[in-house]
Design an enzyme around this catalytic site. Structure first.
Site, mmCIF file in Angstrom:
data_model
loop_
_atom_site.group_PDB
_atom_site.id
_atom_site.type_symbol
_atom_site.label_atom_id
_atom_site.label_comp_id
_atom_site.label_asym_id
_atom_site.label_seq_id
_atom_site.Cartn_x
_atom_site.Cartn_y
_atom_site.Cartn_z
ATOM 1 N N ARG A 22 70.728 65.032 -28.071
ATOM 2 C CA ARG A 22 71.791 65.127 -26.902
ATOM 3 C C ARG A 22 71.003 66.351 -25.610
ATOM 4 O O ARG A 22 70.538 65.642 -24.395
ATOM 5 C CB ARG A 22 72.727 66.063 -27.200
ATOM 6 N N ASN A 40 77.778 64.504 -30.037
ATOM 7 C CA ASN A 40 77.497 64.034 -31.231
ATOM 8 C C ASN A 40 79.161 63.614 -32.176
ATOM 9 O O ASN A 40 80.102 64.495 -31.765
ATOM 10 C CB ASN A 40 76.841 65.081 -32.302
#
EC number: 6.2.-.-
Length: 762
Positions: A22, A40
């Site tokens: 990320r 996520n």
């Protein structure tokens, strides 16, 4: 932004959680001047991206080329989305979902950045044995569920201090959402305890441990996937004491060295082997010994190789900084039991072995042994696939229904399939006791949960007495597919090579129940992933005493000598009979004649045992495969001779490969006074010539020019390299194992593929 805006939704599946993915997306989006958000999910990573079309296209092109080192992208789904007017790019909270198909990273070595900080006296993590970041450290062994967030790991018990929390929340920081993030203020800690589990006061428990190891003590050390039992590998008395207490008579111990330079001082290291040693997986690598050596002889007796690994956890580095040539680092268990992972359990089970314990308070949720590999015939060959490699899936040729495959009895693993992914578990071990059976069952349930796989089919070995088979047949409501042992071996080899068949499959091992009720192990199959034909096998001989013949190879020597010579064997001038009484031989002969507890076997592994016993090398073994291993260790690599071979080319399959000419050749050389090294080399050369010729013979009748090699016998370096070269010279397309072990550790993969093929076809 004055250019026309467009918006895309990306769903990314793979190893993309807990690996800095990320923040990588965040930084890449900012680099291209794009807005949006990333999160996520239970299936991987989801992101919305807004900006000019050409910048989005470049962003997508950069994803696979600039990803973090631990990330593995399986697929990227891109779809149009309405423009919502994001003003920046942000990382948002994880989203739950009904499907949990994200991939989980294995545990990997501590990275160089963290090591530099750990050794920097001005850094707040100086000397901290649990230092990690998004690029390194534990994953698989600390996760309890997905999405992979701290509350679903064993780090949930540790509340981050303000400094660690700030790192965790900063997308520009190397520790952004590193779930095991911690420091000496807020994280796990090590403690030194005595043999009874009582804490020993120590300013520096790791330094105190090093002193104890120098003194010859045995220390149980808690690592990433379990405990090790450690001693100074140069301290012969300590190594001998460890063998006695652990009840491990002769099986080699693994070593850990602080650096590649230390490894090179005690072993010969080729370039490809060095790459394996320093890889992020940090497996145990089999390496040729240097002689003379400061390492105690009893570390790896009657063996040309050491199994050596480099340190992978920060604690290992700190311990080895004390200057050891090498430490023995062997799995902390009694023989045949799983390794210990819990502190209380370790004190109870290992109190009679260890003089002290170096423990910590971060729980290990799933035990994972060290992986073992060997570089052979031009490639890395896994012998035990575990830490560092699991749970990365094997990617299959086509989608499969969800299958649970339960493996075999020895070197057990289980396999779960999902689409084109096959998840082979870490090494579970030999299913011969309650403790290992419990570990087997725990692993099944844990993997089903974290992978969100609900099997619709279960696969198992044909042997009804294997604990794995009993488990499979006890599962209610699921169709159970029994898969012949050697077919599973060949199917596993085909699966990891994304091949279907047909192939000529050479499946060589010690034991596997055949479809005719006899013990197979020297099998030449014509097979695909659905079915097989037994094209050829070694001519069967009795296996006197059944399982006793595995522990006592002299029994197989008597069986093969009787089949080849049919005379008063005890009178032969062979080294074998110097250690046997005539009465012992007579009992075995009577058992075979009366067919008492003497099942027929075509096993090549048992033939290796017989030859090793005949030349006086090993009449009894302390561990599985020992006789065959030592037969390989002594061979003269300069010898090119071989024995006659033949097969019966009449009647229906299978062809019977005559072993008699080989046994007679060995006897002839023994009586002529030739060395055991020469005989071993000729025996190996004979097998290479025999199976090359047999494959060419079968090709002429079937047109099949692809050969698959599988089974534990192919852990033999000389046989694998020699047969690979011969078959390739003969023009065969060769399939070998590079992802899962050739031994029974890869069997569950083959079972899953065969079961899926049969269920789909039905």
């Amino acid at each position: 932004m004055t250019e026309a805006l467009t918006s895309k939704r990306l769903e990314i599946n793979g190893i993309v959680q807990g690996v800095g993915f990320r923040p990588f997306i965040y930084q890449l989006a900012n680099h291209h001047g794009l807005n949006g958000e990333v999160a996520n999910t239970a299936t991987g990573v989801s992101l919305m991206i807004e900006g000019p079309e050409d910048r989005i296209r470049q962003f997508i092109d950069d994803l696979p080329n600039r990803k973090p080192p631990l990330a593995h992208i399986v697929d990227v789904s891109v779809s149009p989305a309405p423009v919502t007017g994001f003003s920046a790019f942000s990382i948002v909270k994880s989203r739950a979902g009904v499907s949990r198909s994200t991939l989980i990273s294995p545990d990997v070595r501590v990275c160089d950045d963290c090591l530099a900080e750990m050794r920097d006296a001005t850094d707040r993590r100086f000397g901290y044995p649990f230092i990690n970041c998004t690029n390194c450290g534990p994953r698989y062994t600390i996760i309890d569920d997905v999405p992979y967030d701290r509350p679903k790991t064993s780090m949930r018990h540790f509340t981050m201090c303000p400094q660690c929390q700030a790192e965790y929340d900063d997308p520009d920081n190397r520790r952004f959402h590193a779930q095991p993030n911690a420091c000496p203020v807020c994280g796990p800690r090590v403690t030194l305890c005595d043999a009874h589990g009582k804490m020993i006061a120590a300013d520096d428990p790791i330094a105190d441990t090093a002193v104890r190891l120098r003194q010859g003590q045995i220390v149980a050390i808690k690592g990433l996937g379990g405990f090790h039992l450690a001693v100074d590998a140069t301290h012969a008395d300590a190594v001998a004491r460890l063998r006695r207490r652990k009840h491990r008579e002769e099986k080699p111990f693994a070593l850990m060295c602080s650096s590649l330079a230390r490894v090179r001082a005690i072993a010969r290291v080729e370039e490809a082997e060095a790459r394996l040693l320093v890889s992020i997986q940090r497996p145990i690598v089999l390496l040729a010994k240097r002689e003379p050596s400061p390492i105690a002889d009893s570390v790896s007796p009657r063996n040309r190789y050491f199994g050596i690994m480099l340190p992978y956890a920060p604690l290992h580095h700190l311990l080895l900084d004390a200057g050891f040539t090498a430490l023995v680092m062997t799995s902390a268990n009694l023989s045949d039991e799983p390794i210990a992972i819990d502190n209380t359990e370790a004190f109870s089970r290992l109190g009679g072995i260890a003089d002290a314990f170096l423990v910590h308070d971060r729980d290990i949720l799933l035990r994972t042994d060290d992986s073992i590999v060997r570089y052979s015939a031009g490639h890395m060959r896994p012998i035990r696939r575990s830490r560092g490699y699991v749970p990365v899936p094997v990617f299959l040729r086509e989608d499969m229904p969800p299958v649970l495959a339960c493996g075999a009895e020895l070197k057990n693993t289980i396999c779960l399939t999902r689409g084109r992914q096959a998840f082979v578990s870490q090494h579970i071990g030999d299913l011969e006791n309650r403790a290992t059976d419990d570990f087997f069952r725990l692993t099944v349930e844990h993997l089903k949960r974290i992978l969100d796989i609900d099997p619709r089919v279960v696969a198992c070995d044909l042997h009804p007495d294997y604990l794995s088979t009993r488990y499979a047949r006890e599962l209610s409501g699921l169709p159970c597919v029994g898969v012949q042992h050697h077919h599973a071996h060949i199917a596993a080899c085909m699966a990891e090579n994304q091949a279907d068949g047909p192939v000529i499959g050479l499946a060589f091992d010690g034991t596997g129940l055949g479809t005719d009720g006899t013990v197979w192990g020297g099998e030449v199959l014509v097979a695909d992933c659905r079915s097989f034909t037994r094209a050829a096998c070694l001519a069967p001989v009795p296996m006197p005493g059944s399982a006793a013949a595995i522990r006592e190879p002299w029994r197989m020597a008597v069986a093969h000598l009787n089949a080849a010579l049919g005379e008063d064997l005890a009178g032969l001038p062979l080294p074998l009979f110097r250690s046997l009484e005539k009465k012992q031989v007579a009992v075995i002969m009577a058992m075979m004649e009366k067919q008492i507890n003497s099942p027929l076997t075509s096993s090549l592994g048992r033939l290796f045992d017989a030859v090793a016993a005949m030349i006086g090398l090993r009449g009894r073994v302390a561990f599985e495969g020992q006789a065959a291993m030592e037969l390989e260790m002594i061979l003269d690599a300069t010898e090119s001779g071989r024995y006659p071979f033949a097969w019966d080319d009449h009647g229906e399959p299978p062809l019977h490969i005559a072993v008699t000419p080989i046994i007679r050749g060995v006897v002839r050389d023994l009586t002529a006074g030739l060395s055991a090294a020469t005989i071993s080399a000729r025996f190996h050369n004979t097998l290479i010539g025999l199976f090359d010729a047999l494959c060419r013979h079968l090709r002429s009748g079937t047109g099949i020019d692809r050969v698959a090699l599988s089974g534990g016998v192919f852990q033999n370096h000389r046989l694998l390299t020699g047969l690979t070269a011969a078959l390739e010279k003969s023009g065969f397309d060769l399939l070998t194992h590079r992802l899962v072990p050739a031994n029974d550790g890869g069997l569950s993969l083959g079972q899953a593929v065969v079961a899926a093929a049969n269920v789909t076809d039905s």
